[in-house]
Scaffold this motif. Structure first.
Motif, short mmCIF file in Angstrom:
data_model
loop_
_atom_site.label_atom_id
_atom_site.label_comp_id
_atom_site.label_asym_id
_atom_site.label_seq_id
_atom_site.Cartn_x
_atom_site.Cartn_y
_atom_site.Cartn_z
N GLY A 321 0.79 -1.23 0.00
CA GLY A 321 0.00 0.00 0.00
C GLY A 321 0.82 1.27 0.00
N ASP A 322 2.14 1.14 -0.08
CA ASP A 322 3.00 2.33 -0.10
C ASP A 322 2.65 3.23 -1.29
OD1 ASP A 322 4.35 1.52 2.14
OD2 ASP A 322 6.14 0.81 1.09
N GLY A 323 2.60 4.53 -1.03
CA GLY A 323 2.37 5.49 -2.10
C GLY A 323 0.91 5.83 -2.34
N TYR A 324 -0.01 5.03 -1.80
CA TYR A 324 -1.43 5.32 -1.94
C TYR A 324 -1.87 6.29 -0.84
CZ TYR A 324 -1.74 1.54 -5.33
OH TYR A 324 -1.56 0.76 -6.44
N ILE A 325 -3.01 6.90 -1.01
CA ILE A 325 -3.45 7.90 -0.03
C ILE A 325 -4.94 7.75 0.24
CG2 ILE A 325 -4.09 9.76 -1.65
CD1 ILE A 325 -2.39 11.63 0.28
N ASN A 326 -5.31 7.99 1.48
CA ASN A 326 -6.72 7.96 1.87
C ASN A 326 -7.37 9.25 1.38
OD1 ASN A 326 -9.22 7.92 3.16
ND2 ASN A 326 -8.40 7.01 5.03
N GLY A 327 -8.24 9.12 0.41
CA GLY A 327 -8.87 10.31 -0.15
C GLY A 327 -10.01 9.96 -1.06
N GLY A 328 -10.82 10.95 -1.34
CA GLY A 328 -11.94 10.73 -2.24
C GLY A 328 -13.03 11.76 -2.01
N TRP A 329 -14.25 11.33 -2.28
CA TRP A 329 -15.40 12.23 -2.19
C TRP A 329 -16.49 11.51 -1.41
CZ3 TRP A 329 -12.15 11.52 -6.23
CH2 TRP A 329 -11.46 12.65 -6.70
N SER A 394 -0.54 13.37 -7.01
CA SER A 394 0.72 12.68 -7.33
C SER A 394 0.85 11.33 -6.64
CB SER A 394 1.91 13.57 -6.94
OG SER A 394 1.94 13.78 -5.53
N SER A 395 -0.14 10.95 -5.84
CA SER A 395 -0.10 9.64 -5.18
C SER A 395 -0.30 8.53 -6.20
CB SER A 395 -1.18 9.56 -4.10
OG SER A 395 -2.46 9.59 -4.69
N LYS A 396 0.03 7.30 -5.81
CA LYS A 396 -0.17 6.14 -6.69
C LYS A 396 -1.65 5.94 -7.01
CE LYS A 396 3.49 2.73 -5.96
NZ LYS A 396 3.74 1.38 -5.40
N GLY A 397 -2.47 6.31 -6.07
CA GLY A 397 -3.91 6.13 -6.19
C GLY A 397 -4.53 6.40 -4.84
N SER A 398 -5.84 6.33 -4.75
CA SER A 398 -6.51 6.62 -3.48
C SER A 398 -7.32 5.42 -3.01
CB SER A 398 -7.42 7.84 -3.62
OG SER A 398 -8.45 7.59 -4.56
#
Length: 451
Positions: A321-329, A394-398
């Motif tokens: 999970g490195d590089g991913y970020i907790n985010g969204g709508w 710029s994260s890998k994904g969310s």
């Protein structure tokens, strides 16, 4: 969040009712007739009343409330005879207590703050939410948003996101530079930085844990780092267990922070606002929080570090999970399925006044809220907000917050367990065993409910 056991118990009972016997509306005599949702046909005759349930009740949300008030005035001006009442309720009380009880009784406000994922699916199942798909198409808004994913059920859209969010690590540039520390990119670097700060008598992490959900912001990211972005879905379908070594590892790493006394003193007795107060006064080097926290941090009347705040993705921990970020709508406005044709006309006007580029740009500039709609112009934005947006993109994904997917009893058990871990009353292995036990029970209960 749980002010009284009785209130929480009533909310749980209400939800049970909502998902079972109460899930069918009695007669819907006030509902639009078939076809009126999509067309909005009908002319207002006489007074029209709408209630908007919002969560902009904190001192730090005054600008956000002012925006909503402006939208209300503009909507009332466009719809003859319309009066809109604003009903402000603290966000957690609204989500976990008040709105649940109203949904169970079948009498939610016409417009309300709605959380995505599981909440939305539950209310759709109970036939409480207005299908917005044809309305968005009619207003030409369907392709204007980044994502409706958390509010889409069986291909239909039931909520319109107000703004995005992202969670990460805020840091005090001045404190780090003064201690010859560069923003850590790995877990080992973060631990080394925390040790150096502690030796210099600087609190490494601001944390307030009285509101139990606060602890699990960083914890959620940590177990995704070690166990992967699909871990939550794995817990739900049984392909992943809380007792798996890669999950336990994250909780053991968190326990290391506790054992080394890297969190602020007395965190278990402090409400969420104290976490931000500690960091904004220069009392800690790091704070894990959401993008919404930028508002108090940039308020020069309340923050002494407005020029010294940085934001970064949480350091890598050597997992998938490195590089991913907790985010969204995840936060949106939802609308009651039980509205009159006249109310529906007013609702469409509210949507037009709320969801447009000028309003989204205003939210971004004044409140630092990542836009839910695709903007053509993002100039004049505060550098910290720009940094937050850049970290997001710029994260890998969310990945979504775990509490938008996980069952209520599992979330509650984790919140209690993390407070116990912080207080030294349990350990990661024991806590994960309890979590797995509750997960299996909740999965089984959900399976029988949906059969």
């Amino acid at each position: 969040m749980r002010k009284r056991t009785f209130i929480w118990g009533a909310g749980a009972l209400a939800l049970t009712c909502l998902l079972s016997a109460c899930s069918v509306l009695s007669d819907n005599t006030n509902s639009p007739r078939e076809g009126e949702h999509a067309s909005g046909q009908g002319t207002p005759h006489g007074p029209i009343q709408l209630t908007i349930r919002h969560t902009q009740v904190k001192d730090t949300q005054k600008k956000r409330l002012a925006m909503l008030q402006d939208v209300v005035k503009a909507t009332e001006a466009k719809v003859p005879g319309l009066t809109i009442t604003l009903d402000g309720v603290e966000d957690k009380v609204n989500r976990f207590e008040k709105l649940r009880a109203e949904m169970a009784a079948g009498n939610p406000p016409e417009i309300f703050d709605l959380f995505g994922g599981t909440d939305t699916k539950d209310y759709v199942k109970a036939n409480r939410l207005l299908d917005l798909t044809p309305i968005l198409q009619e207003l030409g808004l369907t392709d204007k948003f980044y994502s409706f994913q958390e509010f889409t059920v069986n291909g239909k859209i039931y909520g319109i996101p107000m703004a995005g969010y992202v969670e990460g690590l805020y840091y005090n540039k001045k404190i780090l530079a003064g201690n010859h520390i560069i923003p850590p990119q790995t877990w080992d670097e973060l631990i080394a930085a925390a040790g150096k700060l502690k030796a210099a008598k600087v609190t490494p992490f601001a944390l307030s844990a009285k509101d139990s959900w606060v602890i699990n912001m960083m914890m959620n990211t940590m177990w995704v780092r070690t166990a992967g972005t699909n871990s939550i879905e794995g817990f739900l379908n049984g392909s992943k267990r809380w007792t798996d070594s890669d999950v336990v590892k994250a909780f053991e790493q968190y326990q290391l922070l506790i054992q080394k006394d890297y969190f602020q003193d007395g965190s278990l007795t402090l409400a969420y606002a104290e976490q931000q107060n500690t960091f904004s006064s220069g009392g800690a080097a790091f704070m894990f929080d959401g993008s919404w926290a930028n508002t108090p941090l940039l308020d020069k009347d309340k923050s002494s570090i407005t020029e010294d705040v940085g934001f970064m993705n949480f350091p890598s921990m050597g997992g998938p999970g490195d590089g991913y970020i907790n985010g969204g709508w995840s936060n949106a406005y939802g609308f009651s399925q039980k509205v009159t044709p006249e109310q529906l006309i007013a609702i469409k006007e509210f949507i037009k006044q709320m969801y447009n580029e000028p309003m989204q740009k205003r939210q971004l500039i004044e409140e630092g809220m990542p836009p839910a709609m695709k903007l053509s112009d993002t100039s004049q934005v505060n550098p910290l907000i720009t940094e937050i947006l850049n970290v997001f993109t710029s994260s890998k994904g969310s990945f979504p917050a775990y509490d938008s997917r996980i069952q209520t009893k599992v979330r509650e058990r984790l919140e209690r367990g993390m407070q116990e871990l912080l207080g030294g009353r349990t350990d990661p292995v024991s806590l994960m065993a309890e979590m797995q036990k509750q997960q299996e029970a909740s999965n089984k209960e959900e399976f029988h409910t949906t059969k």
